[in-house]
Every structure is written in structure tokens, then in C-alpha cells.
Design an enzyme around this catalytic site. Structure first.
Site, mmCIF file in Angstrom:
data_model
loop_
_atom_site.group_PDB
_atom_site.id
_atom_site.type_symbol
_atom_site.label_atom_id
_atom_site.label_comp_id
_atom_site.label_asym_id
_atom_site.label_seq_id
_atom_site.Cartn_x
_atom_site.Cartn_y
_atom_site.Cartn_z
ATOM 1 N N SER A 68 10.590 -3.648 1.500
ATOM 2 C CA SER A 68 9.272 -3.707 0.844
ATOM 3 C C SER A 68 8.661 -5.095 0.792
ATOM 4 O O SER A 68 7.486 -5.224 0.434
ATOM 5 C CB SER A 68 9.378 -3.174 -0.577
ATOM 6 O OG SER A 68 9.351 -1.783 -0.558
ATOM 7 N N LYS A 71 5.478 -5.500 2.584
ATOM 8 C CA LYS A 71 4.230 -4.956 2.015
ATOM 9 C C LYS A 71 3.237 -6.086 1.670
ATOM 10 O O LYS A 71 2.028 -5.891 1.701
ATOM 11 C CB LYS A 71 4.534 -4.093 0.782
ATOM 12 C CG LYS A 71 5.331 -2.813 1.129
ATOM 13 C CD LYS A 71 5.694 -2.001 -0.108
ATOM 14 C CE LYS A 71 6.175 -0.586 0.165
ATOM 15 N NZ LYS A 71 7.536 -0.329 0.473
ATOM 16 N N TYR A 193 5.175 2.649 9.287
ATOM 17 C CA TYR A 193 5.684 2.213 7.989
ATOM 18 C C TYR A 193 7.202 1.943 8.065
ATOM 19 O O TYR A 193 7.694 0.926 7.558
ATOM 20 C CB TYR A 193 5.360 3.276 6.923
ATOM 21 C CG TYR A 193 5.974 2.988 5.582
ATOM 22 C CD1 TYR A 193 5.405 2.064 4.707
ATOM 23 C CD2 TYR A 193 7.151 3.628 5.186
ATOM 24 C CE1 TYR A 193 5.982 1.781 3.484
ATOM 25 C CE2 TYR A 193 7.734 3.357 3.960
ATOM 26 C CZ TYR A 193 7.153 2.438 3.114
ATOM 27 O OH TYR A 193 7.730 2.155 1.895
ATOM 28 N N TYR A 244 7.955 -3.660 -8.970
ATOM 29 C CA TYR A 244 7.913 -2.268 -9.459
ATOM 30 C C TYR A 244 7.896 -2.190 -10.976
ATOM 31 O O TYR A 244 7.218 -2.965 -11.630
ATOM 32 C CB TYR A 244 9.089 -1.451 -8.873
ATOM 33 C CG TYR A 244 9.375 -1.786 -7.449
ATOM 34 C CD1 TYR A 244 8.419 -1.517 -6.474
ATOM 35 C CD2 TYR A 244 10.552 -2.393 -7.072
ATOM 36 C CE1 TYR A 244 8.653 -1.841 -5.150
ATOM 37 C CE2 TYR A 244 10.795 -2.713 -5.744
ATOM 38 C CZ TYR A 244 9.843 -2.435 -4.798
ATOM 39 O OH TYR A 244 10.070 -2.756 -3.511
ATOM 40 N N VAL A 262 14.335 -3.334 -1.090
ATOM 41 C CA VAL A 262 15.648 -2.741 -1.367
ATOM 42 C C VAL A 262 16.747 -3.237 -0.429
ATOM 43 O O VAL A 262 17.904 -2.865 -0.590
ATOM 44 C CB VAL A 262 15.625 -1.191 -1.379
ATOM 45 C CG1 VAL A 262 14.834 -0.652 -2.553
ATOM 46 C CG2 VAL A 262 15.156 -0.614 -0.064
HETATM 47 N N1 GLN Z 1 11.741 1.495 3.145
HETATM 48 C C1 GLN Z 1 11.868 1.673 1.735
HETATM 49 C C2 GLN Z 1 11.207 2.973 1.330
HETATM 50 O O1 GLN Z 1 10.163 3.265 1.810
HETATM 51 C C3 GLN Z 1 11.242 0.491 1.058
HETATM 52 C C4 GLN Z 1 11.381 0.563 -0.431
HETATM 53 C C5 GLN Z 1 11.616 -0.767 -1.088
HETATM 54 O O2 GLN Z 1 12.049 -1.760 -0.491
HETATM 55 N N2 GLN Z 1 11.441 -0.777 -2.368
HETATM 56 O O3 GLN Z 1 11.720 3.721 0.546
#
Ligand code: GLN
Length: 308
Positions: A68, A71, A193, A244, A262
Site C-alpha cells: 500500500s 498508493k 492494482y 488506516y 502490509v
Molecule cells: N495488496 C494489498 C491489498 O490490496 C495492500 C494492502 C495494504 O498494504 N494495506 O490487500
């Protein structure tokens, strides 16, 4: 405070020593099988200053799955290329919910709370796909240029693993498409994605690549990606939404804009001063690196560097 006032190598050694008891605690992401097998005892941290220097400690040159964290970069590219109309399709409020939650989307008519939960990132990637025709390659090129590392690439195994286990992301994307908030075909969007999330980078790469946020929108080659105001806006959304449903706790402990993934990485920005990247795969219940958050907490406490 003057950048030269900090002895970054010594600071990083100190931080690494202080958080050593925490490395290995938490759990690597289990819902993406390719990430579950990573050794959780790894820890690395890097600082990139605005003069082009990068300092690091521990596993700071080991590539890991950025997830993420990407992003932030897609948001920057979508805003730079498409402008403010993006904000008609995605909000800027903390969600207070897990990053892959579906619940808010229905009563908020398919408009995600912010660009850093999965739903919001899918909208941003959709926008970048419309603007460029190849969102994930656009992102990878940008990251290669800003990090100065031409070898950065996608991890095909991680992307495939996410695709196979991506029911929730697929559900979120289809759900938003039903509200007319996705323009591209959902299967193609999901592919971009997942490729985006699979990009492997080290702390050194990430600290370098994030410097445009500390330089108020200026890229590594001196050209302007974002207006000063847009760079401020992205930093603000990172502070309020980048970790988050733990964003409040992160702001309290670290006091900097930050974005986690993550894979166990976190990028944080000290506007006008430097960019920090930290990595340790053990995650807390909200999906943020346990040792990573502790290291940033320690760093800002020792230096006083903070936006507050
Ligand atoms: N690829 C992970 C997902 O879409 C990314 C989530 C994250 O890093 N929080 O679930």
C-alpha cells in the site's frame, strides 16, 4: 532546524538498538501467501536528505513488497496528470475502518473515504489508467526515476498470489463500478492494482523516491511534479489516513505524514528536511509494522523532527 545539525548515521544506529527487542514481534501479512513466508526478524531504516544523501541501518538495502505504500505515488501521479477532479470520486477523511473494509462504501454510495484504503486506491488507479493507458508501468517508471534505481520491478509471484486471493478487492471494485465510480473494466483495473502493490523496493529506494513530498512537489531532476499546495495536501492525507484505522495513534506517536503497507514498510515525510523509510515485516492488528512504527516514534522523539 538545520539539516547539518543531525548525525543521521549515529541516530539510525541508536534507533535500531532501541527497537531491537521489538523486531520479530507482530505477524507478517497472512492473507497474501507470498508475504507470509518472509522472515519477520528483518529490520531496516533509511533517511534521505534533500542534498541527495541517503543513510541507512540494518536491512535498509533489502528489497521488500511495498504494497500500500505505492498508493501515495499513484495518488501523486493521478493528481499531477488529472488535477482536482479526482476528489469528486474519492474523499479525504479517515475511514476508522480496516483498509479492506466494504461497510462504508454502501451507505456512502460507492465513494471511498480516502485514497489510501483499498477502495480509494482502486479509484485512483482507475483514474491513472484512464489518463495514461498503463497505470502500473507509469508508476514503475516514476519510481525508477525518483529512486535512481533502474532495476526496480514487479514481483510476479506476489501479484499472482494477490490475484488468486483477491476476492475482497474484486468485490470492492465491482461494487464501486455499480455506482459508476470505476471507468475501466474491473479485471484490467485489478491487474494494474495488484502489479502496483507487488513492486519491490528497499528502504533506500523508498526514501529516495519519496523526496518530492519533502521537497514540496519537486522531483529528483528539479522539475515540478506537484504544486506546493498539492504536495501539502498529499502530506495532510498521509497524516490523517496513511495508516488506516491507526492513523490517530500514528500521528500521536510519530507526528509525521506516513504511509504503511502490509509488506511491513512505512514511508514518512519531514517536509523541507528529509524522507524516512523503515521496514520490518511483523504487523500489528491494523496492518502496520510494529517495529517500524516504534522506530519512527523513536526517531522523531530523539530529533524533535515533526510537523508539530
Ligand atoms: N495488496 C494489498 C491489498 O490490496 C495492500 C494492502 C495494504 O498494504 N494495506 O490487500
Amino acid at each position: 532546524m538545520d539539516a547539518a545539525a543531525f548525525d543521521y548515521p549515529a541516530l539510525l544506529e541508536r534507533v535500531a538498538r532501541d527497537v531491537a527487542p521489538l523486531t520479530g514481534s507482530g505477524t507478517p501479512a497472512e492473507y497474501i501467501p507470498a508475504l507470509a513466508s518472509v522472515d519477520p526478524r528483518q529490520f531496516g531504516m533509511a533517511v534521505a536528505d534533500l542534498d541527495g544523501n541517503v543513510f541507512g541501518v540494518g536491512d535498509w538495502q533489502v528489497p521488500f513488497s511495498t504494497q500500500s505504500i505505492t498508493k501515495v505515488f499513484t495518488l501523486a501521479l493521478a493528481l499531477a496528470q488529472g488535477g482536482d477532479s479526482l476528489w469528486e470520486r474519492v474523499g479525504r477523511e479517515p475511514s476508522g475502518n480496516p483498509f479492506n473494509s466494504l461497510v462504508q462504501l454502501e451507505y456512502e454510495n460507492g465513494v471511498p473515504r480516502n485514497p489510501f484504503i483499498n477502495a480509494g486506491a482502486l479509484v485512483v488507479t482507475d483514474r491513472l489508467q484512464t489518463l495514461t493507458g498503463d497505470a502500473s508501468s507509469e508508476l514503475l517508471d516514476f519510481l525508477r526515476q525518483e529512486s535512481g534505481n533502474p532495476d526496480l520491478g514487479f514481483d510476479a509471484e506476489v501479484a499472482a498470489s494477490e490475484q488468486e486471493n483477491g476476492h475482497r478487492n474484486a468485490a470492492v471494485a465491482h461494487f464501486m463500478a455499480s455506482y459508476g465510480n470505476i471507468d475501466n473494466p474491473v479485471p484490467a483495473l485489478l491487474e494494474h492494482y495488484f502489479w502496483q502493490c507487488s513492486i519491490e523496493m528497499s528502504c533506500a529506494d523508498l526514501a529516495r523516491a519519496g523526496r518530492f513530498l519533502a521537497r514540496h512537489g519537486l522531483r529528483a531532476d528539479g522539475s515540478r511534479l506537484l504544486t506546493r499546495s498539492e504536495a501539502k495536501q498529499i502530506n495532510a492525507v498521509m497524516l490523517t489516513c496513511g495508516t488506516y484505522d491507526a492513523a490517530g495513534e500514528f500521528a500521536y506517536r510519530v507526528g509525521l505524514p506516513g504511509k504503511s503497507g502490509v509488506g511491513g514498510g512505512i514511508v514518512a515525510v519531514v517536509p523541507g528536511q528529509c524522507t524516512l523509510a523503515v521496514w520490518s515485516p511483523g504487523l500489528d492488528a491494523q496492518g502496520n509494522s510494529v517495529a517500524g512504527v516504534a522506530a519512527l516514534d523513536r526517531f522523531t522523539t530523539l530529533t524533535g523532527l515533526s510537523v508539530f
